[in-house]
Design a protein around this motif. Structure first.
Motif, PDB file in Angstrom:
ATOM      1  N   ALA A 419       3.532   3.552  -7.459  1.00 30.24           N
ATOM      2  CA  ALA A 419       3.619   2.266  -7.951  1.00 30.24           C
ATOM      3  C   ALA A 419       4.402   2.168  -9.203  1.00 30.24           C
ATOM      4  O   ALA A 419       5.191   1.278  -9.347  1.00 30.24           O
ATOM      5  N   VAL A 420       4.235   3.123 -10.066  1.00 29.44           N
ATOM      6  CA  VAL A 420       4.923   3.195 -11.343  1.00 29.44           C
ATOM      7  C   VAL A 420       6.496   3.248 -10.990  1.00 29.44           C
ATOM      8  O   VAL A 420       7.572   2.473 -11.385  1.00 29.44           O
ATOM      9  N   THR A 421       7.027   4.112 -10.049  1.00 31.33           N
ATOM     10  CA  THR A 421       8.373   4.315  -9.804  1.00 31.33           C
ATOM     11  C   THR A 421       8.619   2.680  -9.219  1.00 31.33           C
ATOM     12  O   THR A 421       9.820   2.512  -9.281  1.00 31.33           O
ATOM     13  N   GLU A 422       7.897   2.159  -8.088  1.00 29.34           N
ATOM     14  CA  GLU A 422       8.257   1.133  -7.536  1.00 29.34           C
ATOM     15  C   GLU A 422       8.725  -0.024  -8.230  1.00 29.34           C
ATOM     16  O   GLU A 422       9.643  -0.829  -8.213  1.00 29.34           O
ATOM     17  N   VAL A 423       8.148  -0.326  -9.431  1.00 30.38           N
ATOM     18  CA  VAL A 423       8.406  -1.298 -10.432  1.00 30.38           C
ATOM     19  C   VAL A 423       9.409  -0.964 -11.569  1.00 30.38           C
ATOM     20  O   VAL A 423       9.533  -1.206 -12.597  1.00 30.38           O
ATOM     21  N   LYS A 424      10.048   0.373 -11.209  1.00 29.82           N
ATOM     22  CA  LYS A 424      11.167   0.988 -12.311  1.00 29.82           C
ATOM     23  C   LYS A 424      10.675   1.362 -13.281  1.00 29.82           C
ATOM     24  O   LYS A 424      11.430   1.116 -14.682  1.00 29.82           O
ATOM     25  N   ILE A 432       0.279  -3.139 -13.156  1.00 30.18           N
ATOM     26  CA  ILE A 432       0.429  -2.022 -12.170  1.00 30.18           C
ATOM     27  C   ILE A 432      -1.001  -2.278 -11.311  1.00 30.18           C
ATOM     28  O   ILE A 432      -0.915  -2.372 -10.171  1.00 30.18           O
ATOM     29  N   VAL A 433      -2.128  -2.089 -12.110  1.00 30.37           N
ATOM     30  CA  VAL A 433      -3.501  -2.153 -11.213  1.00 30.37           C
ATOM     31  C   VAL A 433      -3.409  -3.458 -10.483  1.00 30.37           C
ATOM     32  O   VAL A 433      -3.884  -3.598  -9.657  1.00 30.37           O
ATOM     33  N   ASN A 434      -3.024  -4.803 -11.173  1.00 31.06           N
ATOM     34  CA  ASN A 434      -2.990  -6.014 -10.574  1.00 31.06           C
ATOM     35  C   ASN A 434      -2.462  -6.074  -9.174  1.00 31.06           C
ATOM     36  O   ASN A 434      -2.496  -6.490  -8.369  1.00 31.06           O
ATOM     37  N   ILE A 435      -1.307  -5.373  -9.228  1.00 26.61           N
ATOM     38  CA  ILE A 435      -0.248  -5.091  -8.076  1.00 26.61           C
ATOM     39  C   ILE A 435      -1.029  -4.423  -6.896  1.00 26.61           C
ATOM     40  O   ILE A 435      -1.336  -4.836  -6.037  1.00 26.61           O
ATOM     41  N   LEU A 436      -1.792  -3.343  -7.493  1.00 25.91           N
ATOM     42  CA  LEU A 436      -2.457  -2.253  -6.290  1.00 25.91           C
ATOM     43  C   LEU A 436      -3.788  -3.119  -5.852  1.00 25.91           C
ATOM     44  O   LEU A 436      -3.978  -2.692  -4.557  1.00 25.91           O
ATOM     45  N   ILE A 437      -4.333  -4.070  -6.623  1.00 25.35           N
ATOM     46  CA  ILE A 437      -5.515  -4.319  -5.986  1.00 25.35           C
ATOM     47  C   ILE A 437      -5.243  -5.960  -5.440  1.00 25.35           C
ATOM     48  O   ILE A 437      -6.033  -6.389  -4.856  1.00 25.35           O
ATOM     49  N   GLY A 438      -4.026  -6.183  -5.520  1.00 20.44           N
ATOM     50  CA  GLY A 438      -3.570  -7.516  -4.566  1.00 20.44           C
ATOM     51  C   GLY A 438      -4.083  -8.693  -5.751  1.00 20.44           C
ATOM     52  O   GLY A 438      -4.434  -9.864  -5.155  1.00 20.44           O
ATOM     53  N   ILE A 454       3.973  -2.510  -2.114  1.00 20.37           N
ATOM     54  CA  ILE A 454       2.623  -1.836  -2.387  1.00 20.37           C
ATOM     55  C   ILE A 454       1.633  -2.753  -2.928  1.00 20.37           C
ATOM     56  O   ILE A 454       0.519  -2.545  -3.387  1.00 20.37           O
ATOM     57  N   PHE A 455       1.875  -3.996  -2.812  1.00 19.12           N
ATOM     58  CA  PHE A 455       0.994  -5.294  -3.147  1.00 19.12           C
ATOM     59  C   PHE A 455      -0.305  -5.035  -2.363  1.00 19.12           C
ATOM     60  O   PHE A 455      -0.126  -5.304  -1.207  1.00 19.12           O
ATOM     61  N   TYR A 461     -10.348  -0.127  -3.857  1.00 22.06           N
ATOM     62  CA  TYR A 461     -11.033   0.400  -5.069  1.00 22.06           C
ATOM     63  C   TYR A 461     -10.810  -0.737  -5.946  1.00 22.06           C
ATOM     64  O   TYR A 461     -10.079  -1.719  -5.789  1.00 22.06           O
ATOM     65  N   ASP A 462     -11.693  -0.739  -6.936  1.00 20.56           N
ATOM     66  CA  ASP A 462     -11.970  -1.879  -7.936  1.00 20.56           C
ATOM     67  C   ASP A 462     -11.200  -1.237  -9.128  1.00 20.56           C
ATOM     68  O   ASP A 462     -10.540  -0.453  -9.432  1.00 20.56           O
ATOM     69  N   VAL A 463     -10.903  -2.411 -10.205  1.00 19.56           N
ATOM     70  CA  VAL A 463     -10.358  -2.270 -11.333  1.00 19.56           C
ATOM     71  C   VAL A 463     -10.569  -0.954 -12.155  1.00 19.56           C
ATOM     72  O   VAL A 463      -9.833  -0.541 -12.925  1.00 19.56           O
ATOM     73  N   ARG A 464     -11.808  -1.019 -12.266  1.00 23.82           N
ATOM     74  CA  ARG A 464     -12.270   0.140 -13.155  1.00 23.82           C
ATOM     75  C   ARG A 464     -12.127   1.628 -12.542  1.00 23.82           C
ATOM     76  O   ARG A 464     -11.406   2.347 -13.517  1.00 23.82           O
ATOM     77  N   LEU A 465     -12.024   1.549 -11.202  1.00 21.82           N
ATOM     78  CA  LEU A 465     -11.683   2.990 -10.740  1.00 21.82           C
ATOM     79  C   LEU A 465     -10.146   3.412 -11.017  1.00 21.82           C
ATOM     80  O   LEU A 465      -9.636   4.317 -11.301  1.00 21.82           O
TER      81      LEU A 465
END
Length: 725
Positions: A419-424, A432-438, A454-455, A461-465
């Motif tokens: 995800a870090v790579t995907e957003v350059k 990035i967490v917001n992207i991963l959890i949609g 990756i959205f 998984y939740d934000v805390r994890l």
């Protein structure tokens, strides 16, 4: 004689030490060689010696820039005590008279002065700049250098002007010193001072004797009182963010039999320094303070530091916890944590410049990550300061002593790094967490990141994890935070290697700190918790009142009996925690009540709540002290009311509360002015002989034609104070 030997001899000659601590010798050599030098040394490591000794050994005067007038004075006094030259050290700041300033300047120009301490504000004055242009300057020492950085925990804008002023005065080497600096802050300091090529000396930030613990902020006052009572006689500091909370908590500790005093910048300086001295001299055990307390405090045996409120940054936290166990002995660092406090701090930031808000927000995120993490606290703290700590279990933090649940996280780590790579590598962890959890926030949409592959790919998984995964990727060296654009995540070579060859990776789940419960308040009504016990307590009160020939309400009022039937106090000390019961009343009438309750509890096998509701003080505790002192000094009550901008009615309500809690007040001096002796006797006799309760309505129905409500209340106060207290 080689330089090393001569330096040791000079150390012995000037300071009486037979050896250097840590890197002191190399730092001093660097300064003597004329290098720009950056020193990162935790509190208690001996920073000041690193500029004091080279200043004494060189030609010219060292200019020491320090933000604290009190510290300047202490250091100047110390240097003068071991120097044969009276003017060897001086300070130049706003506290000096014109005559004193001239004396300083004369000594400096005569080359008698080796160290001149200057506040940054004084350095910026044109007259001082012109004066310093004529001085032979050996080097500039910038103490508390983190004040230069907006990312530091004590940013001061005037520190940003030091370099231009140094350029104007004249070139000389610079030594910058600080006790706390992250890699970001260090870079900021060096860049701002134009000393990116400086020799850098870093000491370890690990304080092995400190135990770090974060507790959920549920009933924090009770937790604190219980902890202090379990550690009687030990010195401690409790930090609160607001002055109001400092005063409330100090007053609550005092009424619970703890030797505590308050300290904050809003107090007059004599009270403040008096309280500080009492703490240093062990006349009190605990200081409740804002962060104004502790700068330059050198008390080696502070055994605990409690944060009632979470600090605004981990740098501030490290600085404040670092005041525990400076003698190498026990040091317990407890932080009360609730996410509600973070939300409060975020609200305080509103209205500030956007850049300041962004910095404050990022510092808070790091603090939240530390508080909620289930990883070793020492590892996180040291990593924050750019230091790697490889020990698997430090054995002295709550997370290592009680290891938390771990889950296999290989897939999550791969997803996070991709995800870090995907957003350059241009965004912060939160985004990035917001992207991963949609979570299609405004920021995610504005960069069209809700449209990338990756959205939502990590929504199970939740934000805390996810926060835990990113935190552990940073600590494991797979990711780093960019220094120039702090918070933006970049992949490291280790991270790229992991993506090529993923291995098992155990992720420790973060804690789930629920929002704190509200602090309990004492019951207001007189409904009983245990009706049978309440009835027995009333009967005991009636018997005692007959024996003492006193109305029952003088002994304990119904709300106090009600609270006893809820809390089951079985000791006099616990009885003082009951609503409306003070130390005096507990001692005078309490013995039979606690004996009855203890017997009742034992016979019925009642399990009492683990934590007694400790005696609380009203929010107006400071006001109450003012009232009591005013009455002791025989100041007319109407004057006390007007000085506090109160109505007489409100003042009498406060005085009644003070008297009901068991404090004896003598208001005869005021009564004699407003009523004659016969009138006082008449009202007093009503309460002594006729009254069935202390009800004002009943008293007015009986006496009202002849007396005003205020007059009746005044005599009732005299009656309750004399007969009950």
């Amino acid at each position: 004689m080689n330089k090393g030997v001569s330096l040791s001899a000079q150390l012995q000659k000037y300071f009486g030490f037979d050896r250097f601590k840590g890197q002191q010798e190399e730092i001093i050599e660097s300064v003597l060689e004329g290098n720009d030098t950056f020193v990162l040394m935790p509190t208690g490591g001996g920073k000041s010696l690193c500029y004091q000794l080279p200043a004494l050994l060189q030609e010219g005067t060292a200019i020491v820039i320090s933000p604290l007038i009190a510290l300047m004075k202490n250091q100047v006094d110390a240097i003068r005590s071991f120097s044969t030259e009276e003017g060897a050290a001086h300070f130049l700041n706003s506290s000096l008279t014109k005559t004193a300033i001239q004396k300083v300047k004369d000594d400096v120009l005569a080359q008698r002065t080796k160290l001149l301490y200057v506040a940054p504000e004084s350095l910026t004055k044109e007259e001082n700049i012109e004066f310093l242009k004529n001085v032979n300057i050996s080097f500039y020492a910038i103490d508390e250098a983190h004040c230069i950085s907006e990312w530091g925990h004590d940013f001061r804008p005037e520190y940003r002007r030091i370099r231009p002023i140094v350029n104007e005065i004249g070139h000389a080497p610079i030594i910058a010193l600080t006790a706390t600096a992250t890699p970001k802050v260090q870079h900021d300091i060096q860049k701002n001072l134009g000393m990116l090529d400086a020799r850098v000396f870093k000491s370890s930030f690990n304080r092995a004797n400190l135990f770090y613990e974060v507790r959920p902020k549920v009933k924090p006052v009770e937790q604190i009182i219980k902890y202090i009572k379990d550690n009687t006689g030990k010195s401690g500091i409790i930090y609160c963010l607001s002055r109001k909370k400092v005063e409330e908590l100090a007053a609550t500790l005092q009424v619970n039999g703890i030797r505590a005093l308050a300290y904050h910048a809003g107090m007059d300086s004599s009270t403040r320094s008096g309280n500080q001295d009492k703490f240093l001299m062990e006349e009190v055990d605990v200081i409740v303070a804002t962060i104004a307390f502790g700068m330059g405090i050198d008390k080696p045996d502070v055994r605990f530091v409690i944060h009632y409120d979470i600090p605004k940054s981990l740098e501030g936290y490290y600085q404040e916890t670092g005041r525990a166990g400076r003698d190498g002995g026990e040091g317990h660092c407890i932080t009360m944590y609730s996410y509600k406090d973070i939300q409060k701090l975020e609200k305080f930031m509103q209205g500030k410049p956007v850049a300041e808000q962004e910095i404050g927000q990022q510092l808070l995120l790091d603090t939240v990550a530390y508080a909620e993490s289930a990883l070793c606290r020492r590892t996180i703290l040291l990593h924050y300061f750019g230091e790697h700590y490889e020990v698997e279990n430090c054995g002295s933090c709550d997370n290592c002593m009680n290891p938390k649940e771990q889950i296999e996280g290989k897939e999550m780590v791969v997803l996070a790094l991709n995800a870090v790579t995907e957003v350059k590598e241009q965004f912060k962890g939160e985004h990035i967490v917001n992207i991963l959890i949609g979570n299609d926030t405004a920021a995610v949409k504005s960069f069209r990141h809700h449209e990338i592959s990756i959205f939502g790919s990590g929504k199970e998984y939740d934000v805390r994890l996810w926060n835990a995964v990113f935190r552990q990727c940073i600590i494991s060296g797979f990711l780093r935070k960019d220094i120039e654009n702090y918070g933006v995540l970049k992949l490291t070579d280790e991270g790229r290697n992991y993506l090529k060859n993923p291995q098992s990776f155990m992720v420790v789940k973060n804690h789930n700190y629920e929002a704190a419960d509200e602090e309990p308040t004492a019951p207001q009504g007189a409904s009983a918790g245990d009706p049978e016990l309440f009835k027995m307590l009333k009967e005991l009160r009636r018997k005692i009142s007959q024996k003492l020939n006193l109305p029952p309400f003088v002994i304990f009022q119904d709300p106090s009996l009600s609270d006893m039937s809820i809390q089951y106090p079985t000791k006099l000390e616990e009885l003082q925690g009951i609503a409306g019961v003070g130390q005096g009343k507990a001692r005078r009438y309490g013995k039979e009540f606690v004996e009855l309750i203890a017997k009742y509890v034992e016979e019925r096998g009642i399990e009492r709540a683990q934590d007694m509701v400790y005696r609380s003080v009203a929010n107006k505790s400071k006001n109450k002290v003012f009232i009591i002192q005013g009455i002791d000094r025989k100041i007319p009550l109407d004057e006390i009311a007007s000085s506090k901008d109160q109505s007489m009615d409100d003042l009498l309500s406060e005085i009644e509360a003070i008297v009901h809690s068991g404090t004896k007040l003598n208001i005869d001096y005021y009564l004699n002015d407003v009523l004659d002796e016969d009138q006082v006797s008449d009202i007093f006799a009503y309460f002594r002989e006729d009254a069935e309760s202390d009800s004002l309505e009943e008293a007015m129905a009986e006496l009202g034609e002849e007396y005003s409500e205020e007059e009746v209340r005044l005599v009732r106060i005299k009656f309750l104070s004399e007969m009950g207290n």
